[in-house]
Design a protein around this motif. Structure first.
Motif, PDB file in Angstrom:
ATOM      1  N   UNK A   1       0.946  -1.267  -0.308  1.00  0.00           N
ATOM      2  CA  UNK A   1       0.187   0.342  -0.033  1.00  0.00           C
ATOM      3  C   UNK A   1       0.821   0.984   0.160  1.00  0.00           C
ATOM      4  N   UNK A   2       2.447   1.001  -0.191  1.00  0.00           N
ATOM      5  CA  UNK A   2       3.092   2.016   0.388  1.00  0.00           C
ATOM      6  C   UNK A   2       3.361   2.607  -0.814  1.00  0.00           C
ATOM      7  N   UNK A   3       3.339   2.011  -2.452  1.00  0.00           N
ATOM      8  CA  UNK A   3       3.621   2.791  -2.843  1.00  0.00           C
ATOM      9  C   UNK A   3       2.231   3.639  -4.274  1.00  0.00           C
ATOM     10  N   UNK A   4       2.765   4.721  -4.638  1.00  0.00           N
ATOM     11  CA  UNK A   4       1.772   5.853  -5.080  1.00  0.00           C
ATOM     12  C   UNK A   4       1.365   4.917  -6.899  1.00  0.00           C
ATOM     13  N   UNK A   5       0.542   5.606  -6.727  1.00  0.00           N
ATOM     14  CA  UNK A   5      -0.608   4.838  -8.553  1.00  0.00           C
ATOM     15  C   UNK A   5      -0.032   5.779  -9.108  1.00  0.00           C
ATOM     16  N   UNK A   6       0.766   7.255  -8.656  1.00  0.00           N
ATOM     17  CA  UNK A   6       1.275   8.248  -9.716  1.00  0.00           C
ATOM     18  C   UNK A   6       2.300   8.930  -9.020  1.00  0.00           C
TER      19      UNK A   6
END
Length: 189
Positions: free
Chosen positions: A130-135
């Motif tokens: 969950x710590x990886x940003x979509x953008x």
């Protein structure tokens, strides 16, 4: 690479010789902001990659000019190692990394955990964390996740934050610091 036929030396060899003498004479900067405004004569970046086993130690900026061959080497080094996709790394991010490293006063190269990320890699990482940003700025070649064995995450975080050049994330649990050239902001523990 160009070759000077009268001397038989490559441009890289000339830059290496120049770097060996100028690094000794280069001033120590009291803060990264001055460094980023061009207060220095030489900018250098040193990194290793645990993923590929590669190392880079390059002078990428001299007397106000980026050295295009050196920046291309950095782009290749910071590629998405999973897909081998290469993206131009934003020189502002490179400058922040170099300035923070200079503030830390270490000879140890950064360990690059993540530079450019292809959309495929970013999507895979997002599905696992969950710590990886979509953008993510990694998608634009504007971010790096870095580690140093001789400095704590807190020390690296403070040095990068002092640069006031972009975003700085502290990931103490994973032992790395995120640096990017986006809006100035901080996060993490």
């Amino acid at each position: 690479m160009t070759k000077d036929s009268s001397l038989g030396m490559t441009r890289r060899a000339v830059l290496g010789a120049f770097a060996a003498t100028t690094m000794i004479a280069a001033p120590t900067y009291s803060n990264a902001a001055g460094f980023l405004r061009g207060a220095g004569d030489v900018r250098r970046l040193r990194m290793t990659s645990p993923r590929t086993g590669e190392r880079i130690d390059t002078i990428y900026w001299i007397e106000g000019d980026y050295i295009s061959d050196a920046v291309k080497e950095i782009n290749l080094f910071m590629r998405d190692w999973r897909t081998n996709d290469i993206k131009n790394i934003d020189t502002r991010t490179i400058d922040i990394m170099a300035a923070a490293h200079n503030l830390l006063d270490v000879d140890e190269p950064y360990m690059l955990l993540s530079g450019y990320r292809s959309p495929k890699t970013n999507a895979m990482l997002r599905s696992r964390s969950s710590g990886v940003a979509k953008n993510s700025r990694h998608l634009r070649g504007q971010a790096a996740d870095l580690r140093l064995g001789s400095r704590s995450v807190s020390q690296m975080f403070r040095a990068a934050k002092a640069c006031q050049g972009g975003g700085v994330g502290r990931y103490s649990g994973s032992n790395f610091v995120h640096m990017d050239c986006g809006p100035v902001r901080t996060w993490g523990r």
